[in-house]
Scaffold this motif. Structure first.
Motif, PDB file in Angstrom:
ATOM      1  N   ILE A 166       0.877  -1.172   0.000  1.00  0.00           N
ATOM      2  CA  ILE A 166       0.000   0.000   0.000  1.00  0.00           C
ATOM      3  C   ILE A 166       0.913   1.220   0.000  1.00  0.00           C
ATOM      4  CG2 ILE A 166      -1.786   1.278   1.232  1.00  0.00           C
ATOM      5  CD1 ILE A 166      -2.559  -1.409   2.585  1.00  0.00           C
ATOM      6  N   GLU A 167       0.845   2.003  -1.071  1.00  0.00           N
ATOM      7  CA  GLU A 167       1.722   3.163  -1.151  1.00  0.00           C
ATOM      8  C   GLU A 167       1.070   4.310  -1.898  1.00  0.00           C
ATOM      9  OE1 GLU A 167       5.324   2.006  -3.189  1.00  0.00           O
ATOM     10  OE2 GLU A 167       4.383   2.152  -5.144  1.00  0.00           O
ATOM     11  N   HIS A 185       7.095   7.913   9.376  1.00  0.00           N
ATOM     12  CA  HIS A 185       7.179   7.236   8.077  1.00  0.00           C
ATOM     13  C   HIS A 185       8.515   7.511   7.387  1.00  0.00           C
ATOM     14  CE1 HIS A 185       2.813   7.464   8.768  1.00  0.00           C
ATOM     15  NE2 HIS A 185       2.794   6.321   8.118  1.00  0.00           N
ATOM     16  N   ILE A 186       8.828   6.666   6.436  1.00  0.00           N
ATOM     17  CA  ILE A 186      10.001   6.860   5.605  1.00  0.00           C
ATOM     18  C   ILE A 186       9.540   7.072   4.168  1.00  0.00           C
ATOM     19  CG2 ILE A 186      12.078   5.783   4.646  1.00  0.00           C
ATOM     20  CD1 ILE A 186      12.377   4.357   7.374  1.00  0.00           C
ATOM     21  N   PHE A 187       9.942   8.175   3.591  1.00  0.00           N
ATOM     22  CA  PHE A 187       9.705   8.440   2.179  1.00  0.00           C
ATOM     23  C   PHE A 187      10.896   7.908   1.396  1.00  0.00           C
ATOM     24  CE2 PHE A 187       6.721  11.449   3.906  1.00  0.00           C
ATOM     25  CZ  PHE A 187       5.729  11.548   2.955  1.00  0.00           C
ATOM     26  N   GLU A 188      10.616   7.178   0.329  1.00  0.00           N
ATOM     27  CA  GLU A 188      11.643   6.756  -0.613  1.00  0.00           C
ATOM     28  C   GLU A 188      11.542   7.702  -1.798  1.00  0.00           C
ATOM     29  OE1 GLU A 188      11.831   1.993   0.359  1.00  0.00           O
ATOM     30  OE2 GLU A 188      10.576   2.664  -1.293  1.00  0.00           O
ATOM     31  N   VAL A 189      12.584   8.495  -2.007  1.00  0.00           N
ATOM     32  CA  VAL A 189      12.575   9.509  -3.051  1.00  0.00           C
ATOM     33  C   VAL A 189      13.542   9.080  -4.147  1.00  0.00           C
ATOM     34  CG1 VAL A 189      12.827  11.956  -3.579  1.00  0.00           C
ATOM     35  CG2 VAL A 189      12.113  11.249  -1.281  1.00  0.00           C
ATOM     36  N   ASP A 190      13.014   8.883  -5.353  1.00  0.00           N
ATOM     37  CA  ASP A 190      13.812   8.416  -6.480  1.00  0.00           C
ATOM     38  C   ASP A 190      14.121   9.557  -7.440  1.00  0.00           C
ATOM     39  OD1 ASP A 190      13.699   5.834  -5.483  1.00  0.00           O
ATOM     40  OD2 ASP A 190      12.080   5.201  -6.812  1.00  0.00           O
ATOM     41  N   GLU A 191      15.416   9.798  -7.639  1.00  0.00           N
ATOM     42  CA  GLU A 191      15.875  10.764  -8.636  1.00  0.00           C
ATOM     43  C   GLU A 191      16.353   9.958  -9.838  1.00  0.00           C
ATOM     44  OE1 GLU A 191      18.735  14.660  -8.888  1.00  0.00           O
ATOM     45  OE2 GLU A 191      19.328  13.088  -7.489  1.00  0.00           O
ATOM     46  N   ILE A 199      10.392  11.324  -7.920  1.00  0.00           N
ATOM     47  CA  ILE A 199       9.143  10.803  -7.360  1.00  0.00           C
ATOM     48  C   ILE A 199       9.394  10.341  -5.923  1.00  0.00           C
ATOM     49  CG2 ILE A 199       7.386   8.990  -7.506  1.00  0.00           C
ATOM     50  CD1 ILE A 199       7.851   8.888 -10.496  1.00  0.00           C
ATOM     51  N   ALA A 200       8.480  10.689  -5.025  1.00  0.00           N
ATOM     52  CA  ALA A 200       8.534  10.224  -3.638  1.00  0.00           C
ATOM     53  C   ALA A 200       7.412   9.218  -3.421  1.00  0.00           C
ATOM     54  CB  ALA A 200       8.375  11.391  -2.678  1.00  0.00           C
ATOM     55  N   GLU A 201       7.739   8.130  -2.726  1.00  0.00           N
ATOM     56  CA  GLU A 201       6.744   7.108  -2.373  1.00  0.00           C
ATOM     57  C   GLU A 201       6.753   6.927  -0.867  1.00  0.00           C
ATOM     58  OE1 GLU A 201       7.874   3.526  -4.397  1.00  0.00           O
ATOM     59  OE2 GLU A 201       7.345   4.305  -6.361  1.00  0.00           O
ATOM     60  N   ILE A 202       5.574   6.642  -0.345  1.00  0.00           N
ATOM     61  CA  ILE A 202       5.459   6.323   1.077  1.00  0.00           C
ATOM     62  C   ILE A 202       4.609   5.066   1.187  1.00  0.00           C
ATOM     63  CG2 ILE A 202       3.509   7.926   1.340  1.00  0.00           C
ATOM     64  CD1 ILE A 202       4.400   8.298   4.275  1.00  0.00           C
ATOM     65  N   GLU A 203       5.100   4.077   1.946  1.00  0.00           N
ATOM     66  CA  GLU A 203       4.334   2.857   2.186  1.00  0.00           C
ATOM     67  C   GLU A 203       3.516   3.041   3.450  1.00  0.00           C
ATOM     68  OE1 GLU A 203       6.018  -0.976   1.780  1.00  0.00           O
ATOM     69  OE2 GLU A 203       7.111  -0.422  -0.053  1.00  0.00           O
ATOM     70  N   LEU A 204       2.270   2.600   3.367  1.00  0.00           N
ATOM     71  CA  LEU A 204       1.321   2.757   4.466  1.00  0.00           C
ATOM     72  C   LEU A 204       0.807   1.399   4.916  1.00  0.00           C
ATOM     73  CD1 LEU A 204      -0.617   5.717   2.812  1.00  0.00           C
ATOM     74  CD2 LEU A 204       1.127   5.885   4.599  1.00  0.00           C
ATOM     75  N   THR A 205       0.198   1.362   6.095  1.00  0.00           N
ATOM     76  CA  THR A 205      -0.381   0.115   6.591  1.00  0.00           C
ATOM     77  C   THR A 205      -1.840  -0.029   6.185  1.00  0.00           C
ATOM     78  OG1 THR A 205      -0.882   1.172   8.702  1.00  0.00           O
ATOM     79  CG2 THR A 205       1.197  -0.041   8.551  1.00  0.00           C
ATOM     80  N   SER A 206      -2.468   1.085   5.763  1.00  0.00           N
ATOM     81  CA  SER A 206      -3.840   1.045   5.252  1.00  0.00           C
ATOM     82  C   SER A 206      -4.015   2.217   4.286  1.00  0.00           C
ATOM     83  CB  SER A 206      -4.872   1.146   6.380  1.00  0.00           C
ATOM     84  OG  SER A 206      -4.967   2.479   6.845  1.00  0.00           O
TER      85      SER A 206
END
Length: 155
Positions: A4-5, A98-104, A114-121
């Motif tokens: 879930i992201e 939370h941890i954002f994964e930011v892809d350059e 693009i930044a992605e964040i994984e969520l639990t819901s």
């Protein structure tokens, strides 16, 4: 095994100062069919094989299976991938809980961040840093499998 992201465009590179980790990533697709993408990734000095299912209607949730594989096997599998190997650096930035994964991105996708964040819901709340821009979670153009076949520079 459900991912879930949310995905966001990024306004500038101010996130880099807050990054606690970064890794160069090369990834390719053995299958980029949306119903079942099969990805090979080299992240730092580790290899991974990942299978993802199609996203749900919101674009936030989908099946994901990933296993670490020997790096030499990942390098050989990358040679079998469809054209359009993704080249990027992933920055990890902790914001709140939370941890954002930011892809350059580089190469054919240069200029895209693009930044992605994984969520639990899908309804979980999170703190949004000021460098986040428009949400693109349900825009398939920002999926890596799409970018590998339709580079950002050609949009």
């Amino acid at each position: 095994m459900i991912e879930i992201e949310k995905k966001f465009l990024v306004l500038n590179d101010s996130f880099k100062a807050a990054a606690f980790a970064q890794n160069r990533i090369a990834q390719g697709y053995l299958s980029s069919v949306p119903e079942r993408t099969v990805r090979v990734r080299i992240k730092g000095n580790k290899g991974y094989l990942t299978i993802k299912g199609i996203s749900n209607d919101t674009g936030m949730s989908r099946f994901e299976w990933e296993k670490e594989i020997p790096i030499d096997e990942a390098q050989k599998l990358l040679l079998l991938c469809e054209k359009g190997i993704i080249d990027k650096t992933r920055f990890e930035v902790k914001i709140g809980n939370h941890i954002f994964e930011v892809d350059e991105f580089y190469g054919e996708n240069e200029g895209l961040i693009i930044a992605e964040i994984e969520l639990t819901s899908e309804t979980e709340t999170f703190e949004k840093p000021n460098w986040l821009a428009k949400e693109v979670t349900n825009d398939k153009r920002y999926y890596n499998a799409y970018l590998s076949n339709h580079p950002y520079k050609n949009w």
